[in-house]
Write a protein that holds these residues in place. Structure first.
Motif, mmCIF file in Angstrom:
data_model
loop_
_atom_site.group_PDB
_atom_site.id
_atom_site.type_symbol
_atom_site.label_atom_id
_atom_site.label_comp_id
_atom_site.label_asym_id
_atom_site.label_seq_id
_atom_site.Cartn_x
_atom_site.Cartn_y
_atom_site.Cartn_z
ATOM 1 N N LYS A 1 18.073 66.525 17.723
ATOM 2 C CA LYS A 1 17.509 65.230 18.093
ATOM 3 C C LYS A 1 18.339 64.572 19.202
ATOM 4 N N LEU A 2 19.641 64.730 19.137
ATOM 5 C CA LEU A 2 20.489 64.158 20.184
ATOM 6 C C LEU A 2 20.220 64.822 21.531
ATOM 7 N N MET B 1 27.661 57.995 14.319
ATOM 8 C CA MET B 1 28.890 58.408 15.005
ATOM 9 C C MET B 1 28.607 59.388 16.145
ATOM 10 N N ARG B 2 27.786 60.384 15.907
ATOM 11 C CA ARG B 2 27.538 61.410 16.932
ATOM 12 C C ARG B 2 26.767 60.808 18.107
ATOM 13 N N PHE B 3 25.800 59.932 17.809
ATOM 14 C CA PHE B 3 25.068 59.282 18.895
ATOM 15 C C PHE B 3 26.021 58.435 19.732
ATOM 16 N N ALA B 4 26.896 57.679 19.064
ATOM 17 C CA ALA B 4 27.832 56.809 19.776
ATOM 18 C C ALA B 4 28.724 57.613 20.716
ATOM 19 N N GLN C 1 9.814 61.551 18.450
ATOM 20 C CA GLN C 1 10.667 61.851 17.302
ATOM 21 C C GLN C 1 11.938 61.005 17.323
ATOM 22 N N ASP C 2 11.770 59.731 17.653
ATOM 23 C CA ASP C 2 12.911 58.823 17.728
ATOM 24 C C ASP C 2 12.978 57.946 16.488
ATOM 25 N N PHE C 3 13.824 56.943 16.542
ATOM 26 C CA PHE C 3 14.013 56.052 15.400
ATOM 27 C C PHE C 3 12.709 55.404 14.961
ATOM 28 N N LEU D 1 17.021 58.696 7.107
ATOM 29 C CA LEU D 1 17.347 58.395 8.499
ATOM 30 C C LEU D 1 18.341 59.364 9.125
ATOM 31 N N THR D 2 19.039 60.139 8.302
ATOM 32 C CA THR D 2 20.026 61.082 8.830
ATOM 33 C C THR D 2 19.444 62.072 9.842
ATOM 34 N N PRO D 3 18.205 62.563 9.661
ATOM 35 C CA PRO D 3 17.682 63.562 10.603
ATOM 36 C C PRO D 3 17.649 63.126 12.062
#
Length: 460
Positions: free
Chosen positions: A95-96, A407-410, A218-220, A87-89
């Motif tokens: 992706k962000l 964390m980065r998404f948040a 290419q989402d969750f 799930l890290t990718p």
């Protein structure tokens, strides 16, 4: 006992214990009848969370895998290692950047909503406002659901109702403290059945909408569909390990990941945004400095929010970091020891299966590391000061390999919301804005009773 009787939030209980023993590296505590260890010393925190991670890989909060217990946050070491790798990718910078337009689109709806509501009442409760934004953002980015905050939406209503069901502490937690592991052994869940049913149904709905096929989003959910098609995934071990470990991709495991991505993706960011808006209203000079930076940076980017523009808003980043220092919403941090272990620099020995805890609130308010700790001061996070600080005294997302994967998404989600809001509006305290905070003892995360009402006024 204060936490068990729901008189005080658990984060505040452990903060008080931390503060009661200023000269100790570790403090023995009981959670109900279970002896645990509170770690106060940052060197020991670093040793446990990073250097000796392989001895402390589990959080020690396990429950029924079909009852959402296989989620990435609560999962045992075996499941966590495989899922984390797979799930890290989704949280790479590339992706962000791909998701950013979805977050921006939701923020535009959010601003329209605010413009409408302040026409009749400028005083608004900002924690609930932030929730409305983050629910729509995570729903779009993770599940491809288009929830329009400006209109009546049944999905939004359902998600708001689920909030209390997910984030209200129930007594299964105390039972597991008295008899460690019993919740998992009895096949119980920490969450009500309707929460489990909702996320099982949500996954089926989204999979059906995509005809079970991968998309170009290419989402969750694309990652979930990829896992679902694989049916079983394994972790490739190093050469010295005898065999690879694998897990079966069940509907329960998929629903558990949907649950944790949704719940963590909206609630922690919404709560942090609420606290940040409150602090900006109470510190107008900081608010104006942020507003000026936003205007100057966007001017260099043709008034468009881009990933690069967000990275250039360094003062906004400091404001967000300082908010998380004052209000670490996920607290305390837990780790279960996988073998007998002697705490470095002490005579204390842990037995296999015992739990260590770290009070983020305690460390974040310790004047040894943070002078005048109750003051809101974003300049604590200048590059020079951050570089000189011990790495284990700032823990809003945890530390080490089990640090929050999102964390980065948040941070991106929160900054987009703040940019859009402060472009258009000014925040001011009212007579109802809390000056002395009372933390909700019923919530899993650190929140304040009654929320925070602020005046939201057009900037021009």
């Amino acid at each position: 006992m204060e936490s068990t009787l729901r008189r005080e939030n658990i984060a505040i209980v452990f903060k008080k214990i931390y503060e009661a023993y200023p000269n100790e590296k570790v403090v023995g505590v009981y959670r109900m009848t279970t002896p645990d260890l509170l770690i106060r010393d940052p060197d020991i925190v670093k040793q446990v969370m990073i250097k000796d991670f392989d001895i402390f890989p589990d959080r020690g909060i396990e429950f029924d895998t079909d009852g959402l217990g296989a989620n990435l946050f609560h999962a045992n070491e075996k499941t966590w290692r495989i899922l984390r790798n797979k799930l890290t990718p989704i949280f790479t910078s590339g992706k962000l950047k791909n998701m950013l337009h979805l977050i921006i689109d939701r923020s535009e709806h959010f601003i329209k909503y605010i413009e409408n509501v302040i026409q009749t009442q400028t005083e608004q409760e900002v924690f609930q406002l932030a929730q409305k934004f983050t629910i729509t953002a995570i729903s779009a980015c993770a599940f491809g659901l288009d929830i329009d905050i400006t209109k009546q939406d049944n999905v939004m209503e359902m998600l708001m109702k689920l909030d209390k069901r997910i984030f209200t502490i129930n007594y299964a937690t105390e039972l597991d403290m008295m008899y460690p592991g019993i919740v998992g052994k009895l096949g119980w869940s920490l969450f009500p059945a309707d929460v489990k049913d909702f996320f099982h149904g949500l996954v089926k709905q989204v999979v059906s909408m995509r005809n079970g096929e991968l998309t170009n989003r290419q989402d969750f959910m694309d990652l979930i569909l990829e896992l679902k098609q694989a049916k079983r995934v394994e972790e490739v071990q190093s050469p010295e390990k005898e065999e690879n470990i694998s897990i079966e991709i069940t509907e329960g495991l998929i629903a558990a990941q949907a649950f944790v991505f949704y719940a963590a993706g909206y609630e922690t960011s919404a709560t942090t945004l609420g606290f940040m808006f409150m602090q900006l209203a109470l510190n107008p000079e900081v608010q104006e400095k942020v507003a000026v930076e936003i205007k100057e940076v966007l001017k260099r980017h043709n008034d468009k929010i881009t990933y690069e523009a967000l990275q250039e808003m360094t003062y906004l980043e400091r404001v967000l970091n300082e908010t998380l220092r004052l209000f670490p919403v996920v607290d305390p941090l837990f780790r279960k020891v996988g073998a007998d272990y002697k705490i470095p620099g002490t005579d204390v020995e842990l037995k296999k299966g015992q739990t260590v805890l770290v009070s983020a609130s305690g460390i974040h308010h310790d004047e040894k590391y943070w002078p005048d700790p109750s003051k809101f001061d974003p300049d604590r996070f200048t590059p020079e000061k951050s570089a000189s600080r011990h790495p284990a005294v700032y823990l809003p997302f945890g530390i080490g390999r089990r640090q929050c994967i999102g964390m980065r998404f948040a941070k991106v989600q929160s900054r987009v919301c703040a940019v859009r809001l402060l472009q258009r509006f000014r925040l001011e305290p009212t007579e109802h804005t809390p000056r002395e905070l009372r933390y909700n003892p019923d919530r899993i995360v650190l929140t304040i009773i009654g929320g925070c009402k602020l005046n939201i006024l057009p900037r021009e």
